[in-house]
Design an enzyme around this catalytic site. Structure first.
Site, short mmCIF file in Angstrom:
data_model
loop_
_atom_site.label_atom_id
_atom_site.label_comp_id
_atom_site.label_asym_id
_atom_site.label_seq_id
_atom_site.Cartn_x
_atom_site.Cartn_y
_atom_site.Cartn_z
CG ASP A 497 -1.91 -0.89 1.27
OD1 ASP A 497 -2.58 -0.97 0.13
OD2 ASP A 497 -2.46 -1.48 2.44
C1 GLC Z 1 -1.57 -4.06 5.37
C2 GLC Z 1 -2.77 -4.27 4.80
C3 GLC Z 1 -2.51 -5.21 3.29
C4 GLC Z 1 -1.38 -4.83 2.75
C5 GLC Z 1 -0.17 -4.53 3.65
C6 GLC Z 1 1.13 -4.02 2.72
O1 GLC Z 1 -1.23 -5.47 5.79
O2 GLC Z 1 -4.12 -4.68 5.21
O3 GLC Z 1 -3.75 -5.29 2.60
O4 GLC Z 1 -1.18 -5.47 1.58
O5 GLC Z 1 -0.31 -3.85 4.57
O6 GLC Z 1 0.90 -2.63 2.42
#
Ligand code: GLC
Length: 809
Positions: A497
């Site tokens: 993210d």
């Molecule tokens: C968090 C989010 C997940 C994402 C991860 C890496 O765990 O819930 O959806 O892939 O962060 O950013």
């Protein structure tokens, strides 16, 4: 273990010192009402959605103090001496008890303390079918003198939308109404309005707080009860004998508190119940009558315990030489996985609590839980499929209250559902799900945060199609929506993210996403094949081949795969980058997608050993970014080693662990897994978080002083992937279209291990022996004494238990 230990049967974690380095919490929940409770009863509750329908107040910074919570003040009146006042759960008064113990169990938490000769024991739980939580209290006078007590149960209301509360604390209070109702001996609470996404409506639910004891006093205003400049730790209303009945609170901070008088002879006990909840107003009376009845409460508690025990124990069980590993797989990972499936990523002690469910997270959670709950996965698959639009894009998530989410479309959502559907069919053999008709989403969002000006508020669906067609549109979109090198556009980030600026101008590409797409194209091709669609199979396989070739041509970096290219064509995750040189996901998914040859595989594994592995586990990448990189985004802005900036991100580490197993690296897989396990951390003053559930991450080696600290526990994709890694890959009892494949990948020093695996209407008790100390490779398999060809057990579907002997070597 410092601060506590597991019970002998492993079903409880018993905290023995209230001063744990962080609040160690539990989730007490059914599908609608959830209560998050720490080892000192701190935390909050909500109904249906943790953002919009919060019952109790809690702010993210509160984990430093672990307040407010569900409190019970006790005052022992002395004849001549000053009265003694303390809290039955240690917080908030923190008077040192003679005895303290908190038992976090499956579906309940029991906190016991002893002070002034009085033993208090409170069992908190959420009944399976009602929108409330129960505090079942038992007070026992263990002294040799009579005790003249005043008891004050206490909570602080938030009521309504938590995000609005964070922004407009002073305004949100003005909507509060809290009142004591004499007829029902109950405090009711509500806001006058509630805010659903863009609409304002009258507050639909009512919160309530009641007791089974006779009420001799009540309070509803926080300020008046606590007194000027006081906190819950020193409530004037109790400490200075200034308790005044206050029946109504309007437009200010609301609480609910009762005063009960209780006399206890030496050796005698009194049991009573506190009921707290939030629901549709017409349900409340019924709940009060039901739970004021103590025998009913006990029945509901027994039922809740029984349901949770069945959910957790009545399925896969493993036995290996590592009892700590067994404890995680057999009990606590499953429990964590249930909580993830029930509430996704929102309700936490640490997160922003934005409500709703993420698309990507839900796909993985429901794949993870498949072996122990197929109905839940099926329901989720069909729900998630309804978030797919006709153009093949997917909404990034949904809320059961507000509907599909519409902000910041990441570009990776399209690849996830195929994995879950493929796994579902392998688990159940039920191909018919592919031809289920599901509506296509027509939503009001134009992308970004913008609402489509043409959205009429009319139909929210756009025709329908089969599940297979939905998946096909998903993957076609991902395959066609590519940048100049032919890799999928990353848009506002992919799995990670925080790589949220690499593609905002619409050009940045993701190599990881290309790999993930290859994996889904191959899986959908398998589904096309087994459902007899020859041309589709070929088409999907061709696409997978094209994409795999592109990755191998353009993204190979000499000793590992690059991670992507930003909008202006700058590479990231490459040897030419001074920071973020090698990203683990681009290596693990090269293996998961099966695109790499033997020579490259060897290089990848060596590079991960050299740059990524460390004493606390596999990092997300290395080295951490030390300064803001506007081409990449947020990933470079977190403190080095935290969150997506090169933490030991357990979820991603699990990807690598599964990848290790896929290529026979049992020692590496197990060693990496053990480093992440919460129950075997070498130093809990460093690790800090709960020893019974995975953290989202451990701070990575780039951090100046916190390397090894656990963060953001409970709601993480780690639970699902760890369960699959442990049972499907390490123990290797793996679902497949034609049956159960037995393909363990274990550490070479395990001589024997065992897994009991229910599969398609029969149970397989699988004994694995490894006399020659290999990591991988099955020599012989015997089923009920008869040798079978290969390692695939065809489903018996006969409701019987079958003994399987597996010889590795
Ligand atoms: C968090 C989010 C997940 C994402 C991860 C890496 O765990 O819930 O959806 O892939 O962060 O950013």
């Amino acid at each position: 273990m410092k601060y506590g230990h597991f019970s002998n049967d492993g079903l409880e974690f018993i905290v023995t010192d209230p001063n744990t380095p962080r609040p160690w919490i539990n989730y007490l929940t059914n599908e609608k009402y959830c209560s998050i409770i720490s080892h000192c009863a701190g935390g909050y509750s909500f109904y249906k959605d943790c953002r919009s329908e919060r019952t109790l107040r809690w702010l993210p910074e509160n984990w430093h103090f672990d307040r407010p919570g569900r409190y019970l003040y006790i005052k022992a009146k002395g004849k001549s001496k000053k009265a003694k006042v303390w809290s039955a759960t240690y917080q908030p008064m923190r008077v040192k008890p003679q005895f303290y113990e908190a038992r976090h169990g499956l579906g309940y938490t029991q906190i016991s303390t002893k002070y002034n000769g009085l033993l208090s024991q409170i069992t908190f739980f959420v009944p399976e079918h009602d929108d409330c939580e129960i505090w079942l209290v038992r007070l026992t006078n263990q002294s040799n003198k009579p005790q003249d007590l005043e008891i004050f149960p206490y909570v602080e209301w938030l009521l309504g939308d938590y995000h609005l509360e964070l922004r407009y604390r002073n305004i949100m209070n003005l909507y509060n109404r809290v009142w004591f109702d004499r007829q029902h001996n109950c405090v009711f609470a509500k806001k006058t309005a509630s805010w659903g996404d863009l609409n304002i409506q009258s507050f639909q639910y009512e919160a309530f707080f009641a007791s089974s004891l006779a009420v001799s006093g009540y309070a509803t205003r926080k300020n008046a009860f606590l007194g000027k400049y006081n906190t819950e730790a020193t409530p004037r209303g109790i400490l200075e004998d200034k308790f005044k009945n206050i029946s109504f609170c309007s437009g200010e901070d609301g609480i609910a508190c009762f005063k009960h008088n209780l006399k206890l002879k030496p050796g005698s006990s009194k049991e009573f119940v506190i009921i707290l909840g939030q629901t549709e107003p017409e349900n409340i009376q019924k709940l009060l009558v039901k739970y004021r009845n103590l025998s009913h409460c006990h029945k509901a508690l027994d039922e809740t315990k029984k349901i949770w025990k069945k959910r957790i124990l009545d399925n896969i069980i493993i036995k290996t030489p590592d009892k700590d590993f067994d404890l995680m797989m057999n009990i606590w990972v499953k429990y964590q996985l249930y909580i993830c499936n029930l509430w996704s990523r929102s309700p936490s002690f640490y997160h922003e609590g934005s409500g709703g469910r993420g698309y990507r997270d839900s796909c993985q959670d429901s794949e993870g839980i498949l072996a122990i709950n197929q109905e839940l996965t099926r329901k989720r698959i069909l729900k998630i499929a309804s978030l797919i639009r006709k153009d093949g894009t997917s909404a990034p998530g949904w809320s059961d209250i507000f509907g599909p989410a519409g902000h910041r479309p990441n570009k990776d959502h399209q690849v996830w559902l195929t994995y879950t559907v493929s796994a579902y069919i392998k688990e159940t053999g039920d191909l018919s799900i592919l031809s289920e008709y599901v509506p296509y989403l027509k939503d009001k969002w134009r992308g970004g945060w913008e609402i489509d000006p043409n959205f009429s508020g009319g139909p929210t669906t756009d025709g329908e199609g089969t599940l297979f067609e939905h998946l096909e549109r998903n993957l076609n979109f991902a395959f066609n929506n590519v940048g100049e090198r032919g890799f999928p556009l990353i848009g506002h980030a992919d799995w990670n993210d925080a790589i949220d600026a690499a593609g905002i101008k619409g050009k940045g590409e993701s190599v990881w996403l290309a790999q993930a797409l290859v994996r889904s194209l191959k899986m959908l091709a398998e589904l096309a094949q087994i459902s007899g669609q020859k041309q589709k199979t070929d088409d999907l396989l061709n696409k997978a081949k094209t994409m795999a070739e592109r990755i191998n041509d353009i993204a190979w970096d000499g000793a590992w795969y690059k991670r992507g290219f930003t909008d202006d064509g700058t590479v990231y995750g490459s040897k030419i980058n001074p920071e973020g040189k090698i990203h683990t996901n681009a290596q693990s998914w090269a293996i998961l997608s099966g695109i790499t040859d033997k020579e490259r595989l060897k290089k990848i594994i060596n590079s991960v050993d050299k740059y990524i592995d460390g004493p606390h586990g596999l990092a997300l990448f290395a080295p951490a970014y030390s300064k803001w990189n506007p081409k990449l985004g947020r990933i470079s802005m977190f403190s080095e080693g935290t969150k997506e900036n090169a933490a030991i991100f357990c979820h991603a580490a699990m990807f690598m662990i599964v990848a290790y197993c896929m290529v026979g690296e049992g020692n590496r897989a197990y060693k990496s897994m053990r480093k992440l396990m919460p129950n075997v951390q070498p130093d809990y003053d460093l690790y800090k978080t709960e020893p019974y559930v995975y953290a989202e991450y451990l701070v990575g080696p780039g951090h100046p002083y916190l390397y090894g600290e656990g963060a953001f526990t409970w709601i993480t994709g780690t639970a699902g992937w760890s369960f699959m890694a442990g049972t499907e890959w390490v123990l290797g009892a793996r679902r497949d279209f034609e049956g159960l494949r037995i393909d363990p990948c274990i550490p070479s020093n395990w001589k024997n291990c065992f897994i009991s695996r229910p599969f398609r209407g029969a149970v397989y008790e699988i004994e694995i022996s490894n006399p020659r100390g290999v990591q991988h490779g099955v020599k012989e398999v015997f089923v009920d004494g008869r040798k079978i060809e290969g390692n695939l057990i065809k489903p018996f579907k006969d409701k019987k238990v079958h003994r399987v002997r597996v010889l590795m070597g």
